[in-house]
Design an enzyme around this catalytic site. Structure first.
Site, PDB file in Angstrom:
ATOM      1  N   LYS A 151     -17.044 -58.287   9.859  1.00 57.58           N
ATOM      2  CA  LYS A 151     -17.702 -58.250   8.551  1.00 57.58           C
ATOM      3  C   LYS A 151     -18.821 -57.237   8.616  1.00 57.58           C
ATOM      4  CE  LYS A 151     -17.160 -60.456   4.587  1.00 57.58           C
ATOM      5  NZ  LYS A 151     -15.931 -61.077   4.058  1.00 57.58           N
TER       6      LYS A 151
HETATM    7  P1  NAD Z   1     -18.104 -60.070  -6.479  1.00 59.94           P
HETATM    8  O1  NAD Z   1     -19.298 -59.258  -6.156  1.00 59.94           O
HETATM    9  O2  NAD Z   1     -16.950 -59.401  -7.127  1.00 59.94           O
HETATM   10  O3  NAD Z   1     -18.524 -61.305  -7.393  1.00 59.94           O
HETATM   11  C1  NAD Z   1     -19.513 -62.204  -7.021  1.00 59.94           C
HETATM   12  C2  NAD Z   1     -19.786 -63.126  -8.207  1.00 59.94           C
HETATM   13  O4  NAD Z   1     -20.762 -64.087  -7.801  1.00 59.94           O
HETATM   14  C3  NAD Z   1     -20.344 -62.400  -9.433  1.00 59.94           C
HETATM   15  O5  NAD Z   1     -19.833 -62.981 -10.604  1.00 59.94           O
HETATM   16  C4  NAD Z   1     -21.836 -62.667  -9.318  1.00 59.94           C
HETATM   17  O6  NAD Z   1     -22.498 -62.628 -10.570  1.00 59.94           O
HETATM   18  C5  NAD Z   1     -21.836 -64.049  -8.728  1.00 59.94           C
HETATM   19  N1  NAD Z   1     -23.106 -64.275  -8.033  1.00 59.94           N
HETATM   20  C6  NAD Z   1     -23.702 -63.502  -7.096  1.00 59.94           C
HETATM   21  N2  NAD Z   1     -24.916 -63.982  -6.778  1.00 59.94           N
HETATM   22  C7  NAD Z   1     -25.069 -65.071  -7.550  1.00 59.94           C
HETATM   23  C8  NAD Z   1     -26.104 -65.971  -7.725  1.00 59.94           C
HETATM   24  N3  NAD Z   1     -27.249 -65.853  -7.023  1.00 59.94           N
HETATM   25  N4  NAD Z   1     -25.907 -66.985  -8.621  1.00 59.94           N
HETATM   26  C9  NAD Z   1     -24.728 -67.121  -9.292  1.00 59.94           C
HETATM   27  N5  NAD Z   1     -23.708 -66.289  -9.165  1.00 59.94           N
HETATM   28  C10 NAD Z   1     -23.901 -65.281  -8.325  1.00 59.94           C
HETATM   29  O7  NAD Z   1     -17.660 -60.775  -5.114  1.00 59.94           O
HETATM   30  P2  NAD Z   1     -16.230 -61.367  -4.736  1.00 59.94           P
HETATM   31  O8  NAD Z   1     -15.502 -60.307  -3.996  1.00 59.94           O
HETATM   32  O9  NAD Z   1     -15.624 -62.018  -5.912  1.00 59.94           O
HETATM   33  O10 NAD Z   1     -16.631 -62.455  -3.649  1.00 59.94           O
HETATM   34  C11 NAD Z   1     -17.017 -63.799  -3.996  1.00 59.94           C
HETATM   35  C12 NAD Z   1     -16.835 -64.710  -2.787  1.00 59.94           C
HETATM   36  O11 NAD Z   1     -15.474 -64.654  -2.354  1.00 59.94           O
HETATM   37  C13 NAD Z   1     -17.657 -64.341  -1.547  1.00 59.94           C
HETATM   38  O12 NAD Z   1     -17.977 -65.513  -0.857  1.00 59.94           O
HETATM   39  C14 NAD Z   1     -16.691 -63.512  -0.725  1.00 59.94           C
HETATM   40  O13 NAD Z   1     -17.029 -63.472   0.649  1.00 59.94           O
HETATM   41  C15 NAD Z   1     -15.420 -64.286  -0.977  1.00 59.94           C
HETATM   42  N6  NAD Z   1     -14.169 -63.559  -0.728  1.00 59.94           N
HETATM   43  C16 NAD Z   1     -13.904 -62.370  -1.339  1.00 59.94           C
HETATM   44  C17 NAD Z   1     -12.681 -61.750  -1.121  1.00 59.94           C
HETATM   45  C18 NAD Z   1     -12.287 -60.485  -1.834  1.00 59.94           C
HETATM   46  O14 NAD Z   1     -11.121 -60.087  -1.699  1.00 59.94           O
HETATM   47  N7  NAD Z   1     -13.132 -59.839  -2.617  1.00 59.94           N
HETATM   48  C19 NAD Z   1     -11.762 -62.319  -0.235  1.00 59.94           C
HETATM   49  C20 NAD Z   1     -12.060 -63.528   0.368  1.00 59.94           C
HETATM   50  C21 NAD Z   1     -13.262 -64.143   0.104  1.00 59.94           C
END
Ligand code: NAD
Length: 423
Positions: A111
């Site tokens: 990561k």
């Molecule tokens: P992203 O940046 O696209 O979206 C994050 C979302 O969370 C946004 O809607 C944002 O407004 C919200 N957020 C951030 N901080 C916040 C806060 N303080 N309060 C409320 N909401 C908040 O990120 P993502 O890629 O969708 O990732 C989200 C989660 O999924 C993370 O834990 C990430 O590690 C996990 N994840 C992502 C992927 C991927 O393919 N992108 C794969 C596996 C796991």
């Protein structure tokens, strides 16, 4: 603006180690193996300058951590968020090792991240910061050794800049150095909604197992980025009603069901749901959202959202962890005792890394597959992984998280044993 629930209240790396210890005890791993697997193998911290639009220089801090590369090249996303720190990156890297092992793809866990709020940067500053960071971590990354991908605060455009930077260093195009790229530059069809697709498939399988009708189910999704929005859209497409979603601007609740496609267009145009309106809409905080009446809850934002402090007020029957680390060990215990069925992160959100693997394979071969083929292969892997974890959970009468760790940690430990200790 709504406050987020106990963000970073508990150290995610300590939580990741506690989760590992439970599986290590069940597997009876010896002391040496525990020492190897309990900590990351490599950690790189970089501090690098970027010239900002006003001519000033700002120094950023970034990290790239390899937890374990016994089963293949290191794989894991890059996060841009102000709360990034080394322990968060360590935890996320460790979770990647288990996730890749669980769905049985030939990767280790990694990561990375930069301590930054990307929303505060211009596009020009974001590009310069990304390209310099890619140069700094080029010591570690490459198609055969470490392949980054998007995570919170990063997206396909950022992956394109990283791919281009590494390609400029090498003097030829290197498609397979990152995944989650735009389709126009060697991205894979189906990658954008792959994590959400995996979440929706495991939600459906969990509901089927519990005898809950998806058509009558209400779902709540926290976070409306890549994972949250795709999860909401696909769960809705499978027939359930999305009654609430949230992002950093707060929660949006409509007991009659939200108009998810319109919300997705609004969030894409405005970079957030702030100001979104529709008839019957009520505003809730991110904390209140987690406690709404529903059958399915998908935390898809950050770590430590469901904790010992709110677990007894969660009303969902199924929690499908789109985010990494949204539930703390103390919440796990409370929810297990209450009979809440948790599909753990390393299983629920493994769709993203699975299609990243497909993208890497396509990039290496320069031979691209159809979206249908990708979605079919993903569905097969998600269903197979879900049923193998469920089988162990039922056999050993343990939570799904423990069962998933038992499968994953065993695969990494077995590979470590067979490879032996060099020299
Ligand atoms: P992203 O940046 O696209 O979206 C994050 C979302 O969370 C946004 O809607 C944002 O407004 C919200 N957020 C951030 N901080 C916040 C806060 N303080 N309060 C409320 N909401 C908040 O990120 P993502 O890629 O969708 O990732 C989200 C989660 O999924 C993370 O834990 C990430 O590690 C996990 N994840 C992502 C992927 C991927 O393919 N992108 C794969 C596996 C796991």
């Amino acid at each position: 603006m709504a406050t987020f629930v106990e963000e970073k209240a508990e150290n995610p790396f300590e939580i990741a180690q506690q989760q590992f210890d439970i599986a290590a005890d069940i597997l009876n791993l010896d002391h040496g193996m525990r020492q190897i697997l309990r900590v990351p193998q490599r950690e790189l911290t970089v501090r690098f300058p970027v010239t900002m639009d006003d001519g000033s220089v700002r120094v950023f801090t970034g990290y790239r951590v390899h937890h374990n590369i016994t089963r293949g090249p290191a794989k894991g996303g890059i996060r841009y968020h102000p709360a990034v720190d080394i322990d968060e990156v360590r935890a996320l890297a460790m979770w990647m090792s288990w996730k890749c092992a669980l769905v049985n793809i030939p990767y280790g866990g990694a990561k990375g991240g930069i301590v930054v709020d990307p929303k505060q940067l211009s596009t020009h500053e974001l590009e310069h910061m990304t390209r310099r960071f890619a140069s700094e971590i080029s010591l570690l990354i490459g198609p055969e050794k470490d392949i980054p991908a998007p995570d919170v605060g990063t997206n396909a455009q950022i992956m394109a800049w990283i791919m281009d930077t590494i390609s400029m260093h090498r003097g030829y195009t290197v498609p397979a150095v990152v995944t989650g790229k735009p389709i126009d530059v060697f991205g894979s069809l189906g990658r954008t909604d792959a994590t959400g697709r995996g979440v929706s498939i495991t939600a459906r399988e969990a509901a089927k197992h519990l005898g809950i009708s998806f058509a009558d189910a209400r779902a709540v999704v926290q976070g409306f980025g890549n994972v949250g929005s795709a999860s909401a859209a696909l769960i809705q497409k499978m027939g359930a009603k999305i009654v609430a979603v949230s992002d950093v601007s707060g929660g949006y609740y409509n007991p009659q069901g939200l108009d998810v496609p319109t919300m997705m267009r609004y969030a894409a145009q405005n970079r957030s749901l702030e100001g979104y309106k529709e008839p019957g809409l009520e505003h809730v905080t991110n904390g209140e959202l987690l406690e709404l009446e529903c059958e399915i809850l998908v935390p898809a934002a950050l770590e430590n959202q469901i904790t010992g402090a709110n677990a007894d007020r969660i009303k969902a029957r199924i929690i499908v962890e789109g985010a990494n680390g949204p539930t703390t060990p103390s919440a796990d215990e409370i929810l297990y005792d209450r009979g809440v069925f948790i599909v753990p992160d390393i299983l629920a959100n493994a769709g993203g890394v699975t299609v990243s693997y497909f993208e890497w394979v396509q990039g290496l071969q320069e031979f691209f597959w159809s979206e249908e083929e990708i979605n079919e292969r993903l569905e097969r892997i998600m269903i197979r992984s879900f049923s193998s974890v469920l089988e162990i959970a039922l056999r050993d009468r343990v939570p799904l998280r423990t069962a998933a760790y038992v499968v994953a940690v065993k695969r990494v430990a077995d590979a470590t044993l067979i490879r032996g200790i060099y020299p």
